[in-house]
Every structure is written in C-alpha cells, then in structure tokens.
Design a protein around this motif. Structure first.
Motif, mmCIF file in Angstrom:
data_model
loop_
_atom_site.group_PDB
_atom_site.id
_atom_site.type_symbol
_atom_site.label_atom_id
_atom_site.label_comp_id
_atom_site.label_asym_id
_atom_site.label_seq_id
_atom_site.Cartn_x
_atom_site.Cartn_y
_atom_site.Cartn_z
ATOM 1 N N SER A 330 0.832 -1.202 0.000
ATOM 2 C CA SER A 330 0.000 0.000 0.000
ATOM 3 C C SER A 330 0.866 1.251 0.000
ATOM 4 N N THR A 331 0.362 2.290 -0.631
ATOM 5 C CA THR A 331 1.121 3.542 -0.688
ATOM 6 C C THR A 331 0.898 4.402 0.545
ATOM 7 N N ARG A 332 -0.162 4.104 1.311
ATOM 8 C CA ARG A 332 -0.446 4.823 2.547
ATOM 9 C C ARG A 332 -0.873 3.813 3.599
ATOM 10 N N VAL A 333 -0.274 3.913 4.781
ATOM 11 C CA VAL A 333 -0.525 2.939 5.845
ATOM 12 C C VAL A 333 -0.832 3.678 7.142
ATOM 13 N N LEU A 334 -1.969 3.343 7.731
ATOM 14 C CA LEU A 334 -2.363 3.890 9.034
ATOM 15 C C LEU A 334 -2.156 2.826 10.100
ATOM 16 N N THR A 335 -1.523 3.194 11.213
ATOM 17 C CA THR A 335 -1.433 2.326 12.387
ATOM 18 C C THR A 335 -2.288 2.933 13.482
ATOM 19 N N HIS A 336 -3.310 2.197 13.908
ATOM 20 C CA HIS A 336 -4.281 2.669 14.909
ATOM 21 C C HIS A 336 -3.940 2.040 16.260
ATOM 22 N N VAL A 337 -3.657 2.866 17.264
ATOM 23 C CA VAL A 337 -3.311 2.400 18.606
ATOM 24 C C VAL A 337 -4.454 2.747 19.555
ATOM 25 N N ALA A 354 -10.575 1.545 12.746
ATOM 26 C CA ALA A 354 -9.533 1.713 11.728
ATOM 27 C C ALA A 354 -10.120 1.529 10.334
ATOM 28 N N GLY A 355 -11.056 0.587 10.210
ATOM 29 C CA GLY A 355 -11.692 0.330 8.926
ATOM 30 C C GLY A 355 -12.526 1.493 8.436
ATOM 31 N N ARG A 356 -13.131 2.237 9.363
ATOM 32 C CA ARG A 356 -13.929 3.396 8.929
ATOM 33 C C ARG A 356 -13.037 4.510 8.384
ATOM 34 N N VAL A 357 -11.856 4.678 8.967
ATOM 35 C CA VAL A 357 -10.908 5.643 8.392
ATOM 36 C C VAL A 357 -10.491 5.176 6.993
ATOM 37 N N LEU A 358 -10.229 3.875 6.877
ATOM 38 C CA LEU A 358 -9.849 3.320 5.577
ATOM 39 C C LEU A 358 -10.965 3.506 4.555
ATOM 40 N N GLY A 359 -12.203 3.302 4.988
ATOM 41 C CA GLY A 359 -13.333 3.495 4.084
ATOM 42 C C GLY A 359 -13.455 4.925 3.607
ATOM 43 N N ARG A 360 -13.214 5.868 4.518
ATOM 44 C CA ARG A 360 -13.269 7.278 4.118
ATOM 45 C C ARG A 360 -12.121 7.607 3.167
ATOM 46 N N CYS A 361 -10.952 6.996 3.392
ATOM 47 C CA CYS A 361 -9.840 7.188 2.452
ATOM 48 C C CYS A 361 -10.233 6.699 1.061
ATOM 49 N N ALA A 362 -10.924 5.561 1.000
ATOM 50 C CA ALA A 362 -11.344 5.015 -0.294
ATOM 51 C C ALA A 362 -12.339 5.932 -0.983
ATOM 52 N N GLU A 363 -13.181 6.606 -0.202
ATOM 53 C CA GLU A 363 -14.131 7.551 -0.803
ATOM 54 C C GLU A 363 -13.404 8.772 -1.358
ATOM 55 N N LEU A 364 -12.406 9.247 -0.615
ATOM 56 C CA LEU A 364 -11.686 10.449 -1.038
ATOM 57 C C LEU A 364 -10.695 10.153 -2.157
ATOM 58 N N ALA A 365 -10.100 8.958 -2.137
ATOM 59 C CA ALA A 365 -9.068 8.614 -3.130
ATOM 60 C C ALA A 365 -9.238 7.158 -3.535
ATOM 61 N N PRO A 366 -10.259 6.847 -4.321
ATOM 62 C CA PRO A 366 -10.516 5.444 -4.680
ATOM 63 C C PRO A 366 -9.419 4.800 -5.495
ATOM 64 N N GLY A 367 -8.568 5.574 -6.135
ATOM 65 C CA GLY A 367 -7.499 5.016 -6.944
ATOM 66 C C GLY A 367 -6.206 4.798 -6.188
ATOM 67 N N GLU A 368 -6.221 4.996 -4.857
ATOM 68 C CA GLU A 368 -5.027 4.793 -4.045
ATOM 69 C C GLU A 368 -5.121 3.469 -3.298
ATOM 70 N N GLU A 369 -3.978 2.832 -3.080
ATOM 71 C CA GLU A 369 -3.917 1.608 -2.293
ATOM 72 C C GLU A 369 -3.531 1.982 -0.859
#
Length: 555
Positions: A330-337, A354-369
C-alpha cells in the motif's frame, strides 16, 4: 494455477459509455495485454471468491492431518512388523505433506485477494479517467481510444485522459503479471516440494527489523514455508517478516490459541473453592474466547479489504495486530493504537474504527492503495488508577517502534506514507514511543488525548506540520487536568477519590500527561470534531473522520 488471472472469463464488449467515435489513436494497453474492455468488465468479487475457495482447503488439510494421525495411532497399537513400519512411514509422510499444504493454500488465497484488490483500484482509476473525459468533452471509444469530441478539447486535456487510462491499465497489467508469477511458483512447488528445512541460524533476540528482513530475504520460498509451517509462533511475531508470511503463520496458530484459552478456562472451572480471583479470570477468558471468535469471523469474511493477522497472543487481556489490506503493498498505511480497556475481547470493534478511516480514504481517493492496521500489542490499562501512570505506555514504546520499523523494512516499492494514530491512552503510547525511541512515521494523529508525554510537537521527531490532534467539545478527556502533588500521591496509592480530585484540577491547556496536543500552543495542527463524546471520532457524521482520513492520505 499459472494462467493469467485477468485473461480468464468473458470480458464484456460494451462501450465505456463515453462516446464511440472512431479514432486513429491506438488504445492504451498494458504490457501484459490487459485491455480497456477487459478491465472495464473485470469483477474483483470473482477473484475474491476463488481465493476464499482456496483458503477453505486449509481447514480441510488440517482436519485430514488430524484424522490421519488418529488412524496411524490406532494401527501402531494393533499391527507390527516390516509392513507396519513401512505403512507408518508412509502415513507420516502423507501427514507432513498435508501439514505443508496449509500455508500454500493460504498463500494462494492471499494472491487472489490481493489481485482482486489491485484490479479494484485499477478500475477506480479507469472510472476516474472516464469521468474526467465526460466532463472535458473527450471521447473514449469501446476499445479505449481517446480523441477530441464535437467541441474539441485542448490537446493537453486529451493527452491527460489518455495517460490516466494508461495508468489504470498499467496497474492492472502489473497486478496480472505478479499474480500469475506467484501462482506459477506455487504450481511448481507442488512438483518440487512445498517445504525445505532452512539453515539453523535464526535472528538473535532483539534483532532489528532490517536484519530480520535481510535474513528472510536470503531464504528460498520452500525454506520460508517450512518456517511458517513448523515455527509459526516465531514467524508470526517477528517485525521485519512480510505481512503475507506473518498472516499465514498466525492463521495457522488460531486453533492453538483457542485451545490455550479453553485449557485456562478448564483449569479455572476445576478450582475448588472458586473465589473472586477465579470468577474474574473466568470472565476474562470467556471475553477473550468471544473476541477470538469474532476476530476469526472477520478473518474469514468475504468483505474487502482482506484482513491480515500480523500478531495474536491470548495472554492477559489478549493482544492482536490486524491489517486491513496488505501494508507491504500500500502507498499509505495507518497504524491505529487504541486506548484504555482495549483487549482481545473488543479487537474487532477497534479494527472497525480503523476500517472506517480506511473506508473514508477510499471515498476520497478510490485510486489509491491504502491499508489500516490495528496495533493492539500492549497491555492497555483497564482501570482509572492504572491509566493514571505512564508505565504501560513506556513499556509499549519499544514494541511500537519495532513494528513501525518493520513496516518500513518489508514495504515493496517506494516508501509508503505512514501515519500513526493514538486514541485516548493510546495517544500517550504513541507519544512515548516517538519521544523515547523514535517512530518511522510521516504523521502522528492524536484524538481524545490525555496528553502525549511531551510539552511541544517538536519533541516527537516527525516532520514539521505533521502532528495533528482533535478533541471533541463533549469529550470527558477534557476533565483530565494535571493533578497537584497530594492528588497524584493518592492516585498512585490506588485511591479513586484521589484520582477524581486530581482529574478536576489544573490549567485548561494542560492534560494529565502534559500539554494538550489539541491546544494551539502545543505546536501541532488540529482538525474539527463534532459532539460525539470520547469514542465517537469515527462516527460517519463526525468531521473528525474526514480529518483523520485526509491526514492519512497526506492532504
């Protein structure tokens, strides 16, 4: 196994829906031959389903091995002689083959799941390119040829659409070639042998993730599978080993983890007389068992993104490290503590955040991994008097440091943008790790923080302007003021009265563990949060969710 995944099926021959005028411009294509119509018609869900079918064979192989062991044991008690020895030897060999087969099946499932994810990302880029063409008046025909429309678009605009289409097809072609190569290697291993014992050397205790990565890279694929098969606890817990291998090892350990919890429950049930300690222990074990069941359900779920089990430990309240999407790719990685009370019993809830942040990332940038990791690899405090000290955060700092270094060491391609987010007491864990050990992070995010152990953002060691924080107006964490000496002594003595007295004193810009990171004087940056309390930062209607996602994406 070795066929090209994207070339299987019957691609639709329909138009992309953006004009159909002929053009002499050649359609953009990928080196592996992935065409515009193929990608447009691709259904990632089919590949995920195929992967799940392969993954299901893991359990079948393990059950067959157990059955074979029982039958062999029965034969040994009733049969002797040369033929019996030969039969026992053969049955042992079959058992070893079944054991070695399990990680290979997980590897096949991983390969297809990752291929599906990358095809989905390529499709998102294709969709964005087509949408851009529609807005700008550029024509895209059924074969992906790009040309000016009736109201001719400027040449750079036409070229931009063509580049975007080519980028999508290049990603799909790369994914196709890589998946085909991985499946071909598995097919070859079926003939040459799944596993092969590695050299006896192992990483020394405390070895850096970079050293672990170098050791792992020097092994053959068969040697790595041997380690996953026969030393899963070592492989599953080593930072510096790629996420795919750690996931294979830890999935193979799940039954053993469950058995360990069941054995502990049995021991507690047999104790007579059973007192308060045993009662509390039983509640803890039952909660961990329920949490393990829920986590296993998420690991087996068909929903995307695929979950990678990077760590599992049933001791104490239980620990788990789980990634949504492969962080190594992935080009962007979030670590949730997570913070106070976090344990195996609510790991799926924290993973959902953590998944909800990831889901919002997909909405904002669907072409990013993008990948999101739940890092619950520390002993989170359960009670207020435990959370009043920073000992558990300091103890966790080294482990979080190694994990982030491991993400850097195993990442494929250019370095990913790494963001570490701490909630509540978890923000102190992140702050202590950054302060005492340093963190391989491009940005830090603190939400609902009682302080992060430093007085200023510059002490955290990340690039200027990349420390972010948010505190909801109705978050009870705002009551955590720095205590006076008498109140602190009462807290350390375990007095709830002293704790509460200390919580309600102090300056508005100070928290229990230092300067409020959401205060402008801390030197970081802030994003807004609505009135959703201490645990509501991930609510869909909360602007904080959008803020966290934008930091992860680097926006």
């Amino acid at each position: 196994m070795s066929g090209h995944p994207a070339q299987v099926g019957n691609p639709a021959a329909g138009s992309a829906g953006v004009g159909a005028a002929p053009s002499t411009a050649a359609p953009p294509t990928a080196g592996a031959g992935i065409g515009y119509r193929q990608l447009w018609a691709a259904d990632p869900g089919d590949w995920r389903a195929a992967g799940r079918a392969w993954g299901a064979l893991t359990g079948l192989a393990q059950r067959r091995r157990s059955s074979l062991d029982r039958q062999a044991g029965t034969l040994r008690t009733a049969w002797a002689g040369g033929a019996a020895s030969a039969a026992d030897h053969r049955l042992g060999g079959l058992g070893r083959e079944l054991t070695a087969l399990a990680p290979a099946m997980i590897e096949a499932e991983q390969t297809l799941a990752e291929f599906a994810r990358r095809v989905q990302t390529a499709r998102a880029r294709l969709d964005a390119a087509v949408a851009s063409a529609q807005v700008s008046g550029v024509r895209v025909d059924r074969d992906g040829r790009v040309s000016a429309g009736p109201a001719p678009a400027p040449g750079p605009v036409v070229a931009g659409v063509a580049r975007a289409l080519r980028d999508a097809l290049d990603l799909a072609g790369t994914a196709d070639r890589e998946a085909a190569a991985r499946l071909a290697a598995l097919s070859e291993a079926a003939h040459t042998g799944w596993v092969d014992p590695p050299p006896p050397d192992r990483p020394w205790p405390g070895a850096s993730p970079a050293a672990v990565r170098a050791w792992w890279s020097g092994l053959t694929a068969a040697e790595r599978r041997w380690l996953v098969t026969y030393e899963p606890e070592r492989v599953g817990g080593l930072d510096g080993i790629p996420a795919a291998a750690r996931d294979q090892a830890n999935r193979l350990r799940l039954d053993a983890v469950r058995d360990e919890l069941l054995a502990e429950r049995a021991r507690l049930l047999l104790r007579v007389p059973r007192g308060p300690v045993e009662a509390v222990g039983l509640l803890r074990v039952e909660a961990s068992l329920a949490g393990l069941t829920a986590l296993t359900g998420r690991l087996d779920a068909p929903e995307a993104p695929r979950a990678y089990l990077l760590g599992i430990d049933p001791a104490g309240e239980g620990r788990a490290v789980v990634a949504l999407g492969n962080p190594d790719r992935s080009t962007r990685v979030l670590t949730h503590v997570p913070g106070m009370t976090a344990g195996l019993d609510d790991a799926t809830d924290e993973l959902g955040r953590a998944g909800r942040v990831l889901g919002r990332c997909a909405e904002l940038a669907p072409g990013e991994e993008t990948s999101a990791v739940l890092w619950l690899d520390y002993d989170a405090p359960d009670f207020l008097h435990e959370a009043a000290g920073d000992g558990r955060a300091r103890d966790a700092g080294g482990a979080l440091h190694r994990f982030q270094e491991g993400l850097r060491a195993t990442h494929e391609g250019p370095p990913a943008r790494q963001t570490v987010l701490g909630h509540s007491y978890g923000s102190l864990v992140v702050g202590a790790a950054a302060r005492d050990h340093g963190l391989a992070a491009d940005a830090l995010v603190f939400v609902g923080s009682p302080g992060v152990g430093v007085a200023h953002a510059s002490e955290l060691g990340v690039p200027p302007g990349q420390v972010w924080a948010s505190t909801a107006p109705d978050d009870v964490i705002r009551l955590t003021r720095p205590p006076d000496d008498l109140a602190r002594q009462a807290v350390l003595g375990g007095s709830p009265v002293g704790t509460l007295a200390g919580l309600l004193t102090g300056r508005d810009d100070e928290r229990w563990f230092g300067h409020d990171p959401a205060d402008p004087g801390f030197g970081g940056r802030t994003f807004p949060s609505g009135r959703h309390g201490h645990t509501g930062y991930w609510e869909p209607a909360n602007p904080a969710l959008d803020g966290m996602a934008r930091v992860v994406l680097g926006r």
